[in-house]
Design an enzyme around this catalytic site. Structure first.
Site, PDB file in Angstrom:
ATOM      1  N   LEU A 127       1.517  -0.982  -0.023  1.00 53.12           N
ATOM      2  CA  LEU A 127      -0.269   0.095   0.169  1.00 53.12           C
ATOM      3  C   LEU A 127       0.854   0.957   0.039  1.00 53.12           C
ATOM      4  O   LEU A 127       1.896   1.872   0.875  1.00 53.12           O
ATOM      5  CB  LEU A 127      -0.930  -0.184   1.575  1.00 53.12           C
ATOM      6  CG  LEU A 127      -1.672  -1.131   1.528  1.00 53.12           C
ATOM      7  CD1 LEU A 127      -2.594  -0.961   2.764  1.00 53.12           C
ATOM      8  CD2 LEU A 127      -2.684  -0.971  -0.056  1.00 53.12           C
TER       9      LEU A 127
ATOM     10  N   ARG B 248       1.102  13.705   7.390  1.00 52.04           N
ATOM     11  CA  ARG B 248       1.547  13.756   8.717  1.00 52.04           C
ATOM     12  C   ARG B 248       3.190  14.237   7.720  1.00 52.04           C
ATOM     13  O   ARG B 248       3.755  15.068   9.513  1.00 52.04           O
ATOM     14  CB  ARG B 248       1.447  12.768   9.656  1.00 52.04           C
ATOM     15  CG  ARG B 248       0.159  13.011  10.799  1.00 52.04           C
ATOM     16  CD  ARG B 248       0.226  11.866  11.277  1.00 52.04           C
ATOM     17  NE  ARG B 248      -0.712   9.872   9.511  1.00 52.04           N
ATOM     18  CZ  ARG B 248      -0.906   9.151  10.677  1.00 52.04           C
ATOM     19  NH1 ARG B 248      -0.756   9.141  11.662  1.00 52.04           N
ATOM     20  NH2 ARG B 248      -0.852   8.290   9.686  1.00 52.04           N
TER      21      ARG B 248
HETATM   22  C1  UD1 Z   1      -2.334   1.951   9.585  1.00 51.65           C
HETATM   23  C2  UD1 Z   1      -3.300   0.674  10.585  1.00 51.65           C
HETATM   24  C3  UD1 Z   1      -2.644   0.758  11.680  1.00 51.65           C
HETATM   25  C4  UD1 Z   1      -1.196   0.046  12.018  1.00 51.65           C
HETATM   26  C5  UD1 Z   1      -0.417   1.173  11.099  1.00 51.65           C
HETATM   27  C6  UD1 Z   1       1.108   0.597  11.031  1.00 51.65           C
HETATM   28  C7  UD1 Z   1      -5.278   0.902   9.048  1.00 51.65           C
HETATM   29  C8  UD1 Z   1      -6.314   2.008   9.477  1.00 51.65           C
HETATM   30  N1  UD1 Z   1      -4.317   1.709   9.912  1.00 51.65           N
HETATM   31  O1  UD1 Z   1      -2.170   3.315  10.083  1.00 51.65           O
HETATM   32  O2  UD1 Z   1      -3.736   0.217  12.832  1.00 51.65           O
HETATM   33  O3  UD1 Z   1      -0.860   0.503  12.928  1.00 51.65           O
HETATM   34  O4  UD1 Z   1      -1.094   0.940   9.512  1.00 51.65           O
HETATM   35  O5  UD1 Z   1       1.615   1.603  10.216  1.00 51.65           O
HETATM   36  O6  UD1 Z   1      -4.974   0.665   8.605  1.00 51.65           O
HETATM   37  N2  UD1 Z   1      -2.564   4.014   1.478  1.00 51.65           N
HETATM   38  C9  UD1 Z   1      -3.022   3.588   0.762  1.00 51.65           C
HETATM   39  N3  UD1 Z   1      -4.393   4.625   0.872  1.00 51.65           N
HETATM   40  C10 UD1 Z   1      -5.348   5.359   1.585  1.00 51.65           C
HETATM   41  C11 UD1 Z   1      -4.725   5.532   2.805  1.00 51.65           C
HETATM   42  C12 UD1 Z   1      -3.013   4.767   2.987  1.00 51.65           C
HETATM   43  O7  UD1 Z   1      -2.831   2.809  -0.178  1.00 51.65           O
HETATM   44  O8  UD1 Z   1      -6.441   5.603   1.187  1.00 51.65           O
HETATM   45  C13 UD1 Z   1      -1.440   3.503   2.506  1.00 51.65           C
HETATM   46  C14 UD1 Z   1      -0.263   4.507   2.694  1.00 51.65           C
HETATM   47  O9  UD1 Z   1       0.639   5.091   1.940  1.00 51.65           O
HETATM   48  C15 UD1 Z   1       0.790   3.683   3.530  1.00 51.65           C
HETATM   49  C16 UD1 Z   1      -0.261   2.936   4.371  1.00 51.65           C
HETATM   50  O10 UD1 Z   1      -1.656   2.590   3.620  1.00 51.65           O
HETATM   51  O11 UD1 Z   1       1.771   3.268   3.149  1.00 51.65           O
HETATM   52  C17 UD1 Z   1      -0.540   3.067   6.008  1.00 51.65           C
HETATM   53  O12 UD1 Z   1      -2.050   4.196   5.730  1.00 51.65           O
HETATM   54  P1  UD1 Z   1      -0.927   5.397   6.704  1.00 51.65           P
HETATM   55  O13 UD1 Z   1      -2.413   6.378   6.806  1.00 51.65           O
HETATM   56  O14 UD1 Z   1       0.118   5.435   6.942  1.00 51.65           O
HETATM   57  O15 UD1 Z   1      -1.298   4.135   8.143  1.00 51.65           O
HETATM   58  P2  UD1 Z   1      -1.715   4.543  10.199  1.00 51.65           P
HETATM   59  O16 UD1 Z   1      -2.096   5.321  10.493  1.00 51.65           O
HETATM   60  O17 UD1 Z   1       0.100   4.409  10.098  1.00 51.65           O
HETATM   61 MG    MG Z   2       1.522   4.769   8.509  1.00 51.78          MG
END
Ligand code: UD1
Ligand code: MG
Length: 459
Positions: free
Chosen positions: A10, A17
């Site tokens: 992903l 942030r």
């Molecule tokens: C997420 C998890 C959290 C976990 C953490 C660990 C969810 C809701 N939460 O939170 O439980 O502890 O990762 O790292 O999954 N991304 C997409 N599309 C989107 C949103 C995000 O591809 O619409 C990708 C981002 O690029 C990133 C990853 O998903 O690489 C995680 O997204 P991020 O927003 O960092 O989630 P966390 O708040 O870290």
């Molecule tokens: Mg994250």
């Protein structure tokens, strides 16, 4: 029949942030974009090439990925569950298990990913996750367990009750799903309070369907540093640096001050080399054995032979054979090739040039687009004037055993024969034959043989 697993990375999020216009996954760690670490793992972990979900600044991210992975676009960043759902069309019916992790977890190990795949292969339920016990939550989701110790749900930090926030078990963000179950479940995900579709909600869905969630508990080491802010990025940088530096010390390289020595993941160093503080070894750099490098030096994408010394200098895309000595304050630029025993002293700059064995250029000189024959001496302040008024670069060829006097200007294109000598301050605009001595502005040949008595300049 063997189980087919596909990995999905992903990488579509903006990384709000990070407060940056650069997509989070292209921020660098030890000089490499975060996504590079995920791709590396993806290419080594499953029996199919990984799929990367891209979204924010997708063109830049896709360009970086090139043909190393399949790419799926998430047009709107509506959360991790929504991101994974974008791969349904490509993956439905193609794979038995789907391994998912986030590209903002650059220090994850192959072992951890394999552990969750193995766990899911043996799990009767549809999903396995990786958790870790850590009081440093870094904003991660919390793992909620029943009194009997069974995983019940993952709750995001922003949605957790104060009681839930007291748990130290965090969701690392690595999952392996049974794909027969996954796609339909993703289609029924409901948005959370902030409008995002959380992938983590699938844990509770599985539990509500009386399935058992497989759990791999990882050590709370640096592997689980997830990058959500630049503070996390700096933490990961420190952790990776410590890992890399320790491994070099274990392999026979002396680091005087490992906390202040910066060695990229693709660098190679020979044994008994000493790296002094504030030295940056970057990109595809190879350093030989028994060298001394630093302090305060940067060596990028360069190859350095054995027994070389580089002090307070910058070396980029250059090649040094054995016993070369550079600095202090030398600058070797792209295409500099220094043969064995060359000495480049303070404020010497070399670009796109070959310096033959034993060449010396001790002080304040520039050699660009030139070839310098063996044992020649480039005097202090001498310059190859390679950039002509025609705005083209021109070459200077210098033979062997030449003595270029201090402050000589060599106006290219130019051929200087072997054993030539030029007087201090001469401006050489015409080719000079072997054995000649030239002086003046513009320089005139005043002797044609090393054995000649030097004639008067007025003749
Ligand atoms: C997420 C998890 C959290 C976990 C953490 C660990 C969810 C809701 N939460 O939170 O439980 O502890 O990762 O790292 O999954 N991304 C997409 N599309 C989107 C949103 C995000 O591809 O619409 C990708 C981002 O690029 C990133 C990853 O998903 O690489 C995680 O997204 P991020 O927003 O960092 O989630 P966390 O708040 O870290
Ligand atoms: Mg994250």
């Amino acid at each position: 029949m063997s189980i087919k697993t596909t990995s999905v990375i992903l990488a579509a999020g903006k990384g709000t942030r990070m407060c940056s216009s650069i997509p989070k996954v292209l921020h660098t760690l030890a000089g490499r974009p975060l996504l590079e670490y995920a791709l590396d793992l993806g290419l080594h972990i499953c029996n199919m090439s990984p799929i990367v979900v891209v979204g924010f600044e997708s063109e830049k991210v896709q360009e970086f990925i090139g043909d190393r992975a399949k790419v799926v676009l998430q047009n709107q960043q509506l959360g991790t569950g929504h991101a994974l759902y974008q791969t349904a069309d490509v993956l439905r019916g193609q794979s038995d298990m789907i391994l998912v992790w986030a590209a903002d977890m650059p220090l994850l190990s192959k072992d951890m990913l394999e552990a969750v795949v193995n766990c899911q292969s043996e799990n009767e339920g549809p999903v396995s996750i990786v958790t870790s016990i850590s009081s440093n939550h870094r904003g991660f989701g919390r793992v909620i367990r029943s009194e009997g110790g069974e995983v019940q749900a993952v709750v995001e930090q922003s949605d957790a009750t104060s009681e839930q926030l007291t748990t130290n078990e965090i969701n690392v963000g690595v999952y392996c799903f049974d794909s027969l179950w996954l796609w339909d479940e993703l289609s029924t995900l409901k948005p959370s309070a902030n409008g995002e579709y959380y992938l983590t909600d699938l844990i509770e869905s599985a539990v509500l369907q009386s399935h058992k969630v497989g759990v791999v508990t990882a050590n709370a080491g640096d592997e689980i540093i997830g990058i959500n802010t630049r503070v996390h990025l700096a933490e990961a940088e420190t952790a990776l640096r410590a890992r890399i530096n320790q491994s070099w010390m274990e392999r026979g390289v002396t680091l005087i001050d490992p906390d202040n020595t910066y060695i990229g993941p693709n660098v190679e160093i020979g044994s008994d080399t000493i790296v002094l503080p504030n030295t940056h070894l970057e990109g595809d750099t190879i350093i030989g054995a028994e060298c001394t490098v630093g302090p305060n030096s940067t060596i990028r994408d360069s190859v350095i032979g054995n027994h070389c010394k580089v002090e307070c200098s910058v070396i980029e895309q250059a090649k040094l054979e054995d016993e070369v000595d550079v600095g202090p304050f030398g600058h070797l630029r792209a295409g500099a090739h220094l043969d064995s025993g060359v000495h480049v002293g303070n404020f010497g700059e070399v670009k796109n040039s070959y310096l033959g064995p034993g060449v010396k250029m001790g002080h304040f000189s520039y050699v660009g687009d030139a070839t310098v024959g063996a044992r020649s001496n480039i005097g202090a302040g001498a310059i190859t004037c390679n950039y002509g008024m025609d705005k083209q670069k021109h070459r200077t060829e210098i033979g062997e055993d030449v003595f270029i006097g201090s402050d000589t200007m060599l106006v290219a294109p130019l051929r200087i024969g072997s054993r030539v000598r030029t007087g201090a301050g001469s401006v050489v605009t015409k080719d000079l034959p072997d054995d000649s001595l030239a002086v003046g502005v513009p320089a005139r040949v005043i002797s044609r043989s090393v054995d000649d008595k030097v004639q008067s300049q007025d003749e």
